[in-house]
Design a protein around this motif. Structure first.
Motif, mmCIF file in Angstrom:
data_model
loop_
_atom_site.group_PDB
_atom_site.id
_atom_site.type_symbol
_atom_site.label_atom_id
_atom_site.label_comp_id
_atom_site.label_asym_id
_atom_site.label_seq_id
_atom_site.Cartn_x
_atom_site.Cartn_y
_atom_site.Cartn_z
ATOM 1 N N LEU A 23 6.440 154.370 52.128
ATOM 2 C CA LEU A 23 5.637 154.387 53.351
ATOM 3 C C LEU A 23 4.741 153.153 53.405
ATOM 4 O O LEU A 23 4.630 152.507 54.454
ATOM 5 N N ALA A 24 4.115 152.804 52.298
ATOM 6 C CA ALA A 24 3.268 151.607 52.260
ATOM 7 C C ALA A 24 4.072 150.368 52.645
ATOM 8 O O ALA A 24 3.600 149.526 53.419
ATOM 9 N N GLY A 25 5.283 150.263 52.132
ATOM 10 C CA GLY A 25 6.135 149.123 52.478
ATOM 11 C C GLY A 25 6.460 149.069 53.964
ATOM 12 O O GLY A 25 6.396 147.997 54.580
ATOM 13 N N LEU A 26 6.787 150.203 54.548
ATOM 14 C CA LEU A 26 7.103 150.245 55.986
ATOM 15 C C LEU A 26 5.884 149.886 56.832
ATOM 16 O O LEU A 26 6.005 149.159 57.821
ATOM 17 N N LEU A 27 4.720 150.400 56.455
ATOM 18 C CA LEU A 27 3.500 150.090 57.208
ATOM 19 C C LEU A 27 3.173 148.603 57.122
ATOM 20 O O LEU A 27 2.856 147.969 58.134
ATOM 21 N N ARG A 28 3.281 148.049 55.933
ATOM 22 C CA ARG A 28 2.999 146.620 55.762
ATOM 23 C C ARG A 28 3.992 145.758 56.537
ATOM 24 O O ARG A 28 3.606 144.744 57.133
ATOM 25 N N GLU A 29 5.272 146.145 56.510
ATOM 26 C CA GLU A 29 6.279 145.401 57.286
ATOM 27 C C GLU A 29 5.936 145.395 58.769
ATOM 28 O O GLU A 29 6.227 144.426 59.472
ATOM 29 N N ALA A 30 5.311 146.472 59.244
ATOM 30 C CA ALA A 30 4.929 146.570 60.651
ATOM 31 C C ALA A 30 3.586 145.895 60.929
ATOM 32 O O ALA A 30 3.102 145.923 62.063
ATOM 33 N N GLY A 31 2.975 145.288 59.899
ATOM 34 C CA GLY A 31 1.713 144.586 60.075
ATOM 35 C C GLY A 31 0.478 145.468 60.006
ATOM 36 O O GLY A 31 -0.611 145.029 60.379
ATOM 37 N N THR A 32 0.625 146.676 59.526
ATOM 38 C CA THR A 32 -0.513 147.593 59.405
ATOM 39 C C THR A 32 -1.110 147.495 58.005
ATOM 40 O O THR A 32 -0.387 147.650 57.020
ATOM 41 N N PRO A 33 -2.405 147.248 57.907
ATOM 42 C CA PRO A 33 -3.038 147.193 56.581
ATOM 43 C C PRO A 33 -3.008 148.561 55.907
ATOM 44 O O PRO A 33 -3.097 149.598 56.567
ATOM 45 N N VAL A 34 -2.894 148.552 54.590
ATOM 46 C CA VAL A 34 -2.839 149.769 53.789
ATOM 47 C C VAL A 34 -3.954 149.709 52.752
ATOM 48 O O VAL A 34 -4.126 148.697 52.082
ATOM 49 N N CYS A 35 -4.703 150.806 52.637
ATOM 50 C CA CYS A 35 -5.745 150.944 51.625
ATOM 51 C C CYS A 35 -5.439 152.180 50.787
ATOM 52 O O CYS A 35 -4.682 153.050 51.199
ATOM 53 N N GLN A 154 15.711 167.309 49.841
ATOM 54 C CA GLN A 154 16.412 167.165 51.120
ATOM 55 C C GLN A 154 15.673 166.250 52.101
ATOM 56 O O GLN A 154 16.301 165.581 52.911
ATOM 57 N N ASN A 155 14.328 166.212 52.051
ATOM 58 C CA ASN A 155 13.607 165.414 53.058
ATOM 59 C C ASN A 155 12.967 164.137 52.517
ATOM 60 O O ASN A 155 12.493 163.313 53.284
ATOM 61 N N ARG A 156 12.952 163.956 51.194
ATOM 62 C CA ARG A 156 12.169 162.855 50.627
ATOM 63 C C ARG A 156 12.664 161.475 51.027
ATOM 64 O O ARG A 156 11.867 160.545 51.132
ATOM 65 N N ASP A 157 13.960 161.312 51.292
ATOM 66 C CA ASP A 157 14.457 159.988 51.678
ATOM 67 C C ASP A 157 14.078 159.632 53.112
ATOM 68 O O ASP A 157 13.907 158.452 53.427
ATOM 69 N N ASP A 158 13.952 160.640 53.982
ATOM 70 C CA ASP A 158 13.619 160.396 55.390
ATOM 71 C C ASP A 158 12.118 160.421 55.666
ATOM 72 O O ASP A 158 11.677 159.913 56.700
ATOM 73 N N LEU A 159 11.342 161.000 54.770
ATOM 74 C CA LEU A 159 9.907 161.154 55.016
ATOM 75 C C LEU A 159 9.157 159.842 55.246
ATOM 76 O O LEU A 159 8.320 159.780 56.149
ATOM 77 N N PRO A 160 9.393 158.784 54.470
ATOM 78 C CA PRO A 160 8.630 157.554 54.732
ATOM 79 C C PRO A 160 8.789 157.060 56.169
ATOM 80 O O PRO A 160 7.790 156.706 56.823
ATOM 81 N N GLU A 161 10.001 157.073 56.682
ATOM 82 C CA GLU A 161 10.239 156.626 58.063
ATOM 83 C C GLU A 161 9.593 157.576 59.061
ATOM 84 O O GLU A 161 8.956 157.147 60.028
ATOM 85 N N THR A 162 9.716 158.866 58.831
ATOM 86 C CA THR A 162 9.116 159.865 59.715
ATOM 87 C C THR A 162 7.600 159.692 59.756
ATOM 88 O O THR A 162 6.985 159.696 60.831
ATOM 89 N N LEU A 163 6.997 159.553 58.587
ATOM 90 C CA LEU A 163 5.546 159.386 58.515
ATOM 91 C C LEU A 163 5.088 158.067 59.143
ATOM 92 O O LEU A 163 4.061 158.021 59.820
ATOM 93 N N SER A 164 5.852 157.010 58.935
ATOM 94 C CA SER A 164 5.453 155.714 59.522
ATOM 95 C C SER A 164 5.444 155.792 61.049
ATOM 96 O O SER A 164 4.564 155.212 61.686
ATOM 97 N N ARG A 165 6.381 156.525 61.628
ATOM 98 C CA ARG A 165 6.392 156.682 63.099
ATOM 99 C C ARG A 165 5.146 157.427 63.578
ATOM 100 O O ARG A 165 4.619 157.128 64.658
ATOM 101 N N LEU A 166 4.658 158.381 62.791
ATOM 102 C CA LEU A 166 3.440 159.102 63.147
ATOM 103 C C LEU A 166 2.202 158.228 63.040
ATOM 104 O O LEU A 166 1.236 158.378 63.793
ATOM 105 N N LEU A 167 2.206 157.314 62.071
ATOM 106 C CA LEU A 167 1.017 156.535 61.733
ATOM 107 C C LEU A 167 0.891 155.224 62.482
ATOM 108 O O LEU A 167 -0.215 154.712 62.649
ATOM 109 N N LEU A 168 2.017 154.663 62.917
ATOM 110 C CA LEU A 168 1.968 153.369 63.598
ATOM 111 C C LEU A 168 1.583 153.549 65.063
ATOM 112 O O LEU A 168 1.982 154.516 65.704
ATOM 113 N N PRO A 169 0.808 152.604 65.579
ATOM 114 C CA PRO A 169 0.377 152.716 66.997
ATOM 115 C C PRO A 169 1.544 152.570 67.953
ATOM 116 O O PRO A 169 2.576 152.093 67.664
#
Length: 169
Positions: A23-35, A154-169
């Motif tokens: 998830l951190a990698g996806l957020l950073r790729e989208a230009g979102t800072p991660v703390c 069953q869901n761990r591979d898709d969760l980072p992408e799912t969560l990034s869609r929720l978190l990104l503006p």
């Protein structure tokens, strides 16, 4: 609009940390800072011998190890609370001050809760209404206002992408 506040839970070794790392990698790729911070296993000769904590700026410390005999213990591990606090608490403080950042905390568990400052800092982050994803030990149910999501094989591979869609503006 309410910002997502999510707690990920699962038995040990199910993939909570991997979800947070991806998830951190996806957020950073989208230009979102991660703390926040990650907790990683330390493995020696194929055996888990301890845990390290690292913030997203690259600062790292060993927070628990089997060989440590002094200080508090959780199971087989001696815990170095000051080492944990030296990395985790500033990373969490930065999250309160950062604009537009997503906070990732891995994990809220028995070792981390040995720090008297840790849970109040978690509560402050959740109360601030910031977007946050944290992992929680399966037997730890902190009183934080958040949606609980179980990580499964069953869901761990898709969760980072799912969560990034929720978190990104």
């Amino acid at each position: 609009m309410s910002r997502p506040r999510i707690l990920l839970t699962a038995p040990p070794r199910t993939g909570k940390t991997t979800v947070i790392r991806r998830l951190a990698g996806l957020l950073r790729e989208a230009g979102t800072p991660v703390c926040g911070f990650l907790s990683d296993e330390i493995r020696e000769h194929g055996q888990r011998t301890g845990f390290a904590v690292a913030d997203f700026a690259g600062h790292r410390a060993v927070m628990a190890h089997r060989s440590w005999v002094s200080g508090p213990r959780i199971g087989r591990y001696g815990v170095n609370v000051p080492a944990f606090e030296r990395i985790a608490l500033p990373a969490m403080e930065q999250a309160l001050e950062a604009k537009g950042a997503v906070t990732l905390i891995d994990e809220i568990g028995p070792m981390e809760l040995l720090s008297p400052a840790f849970m109040p800092q978690c509560a402050a982050l959740f109360a601030a209404g910031l977007p946050i994803v944290a992992t929680v030990h399966q037997r730890t149910r902190p009183r934080l206002e958040a949606d609980l999501v179980e990580v499964t094989p069953q869901n761990r591979d898709d969760l980072p992408e799912t969560l990034s869609r929720l978190l990104l503006p």
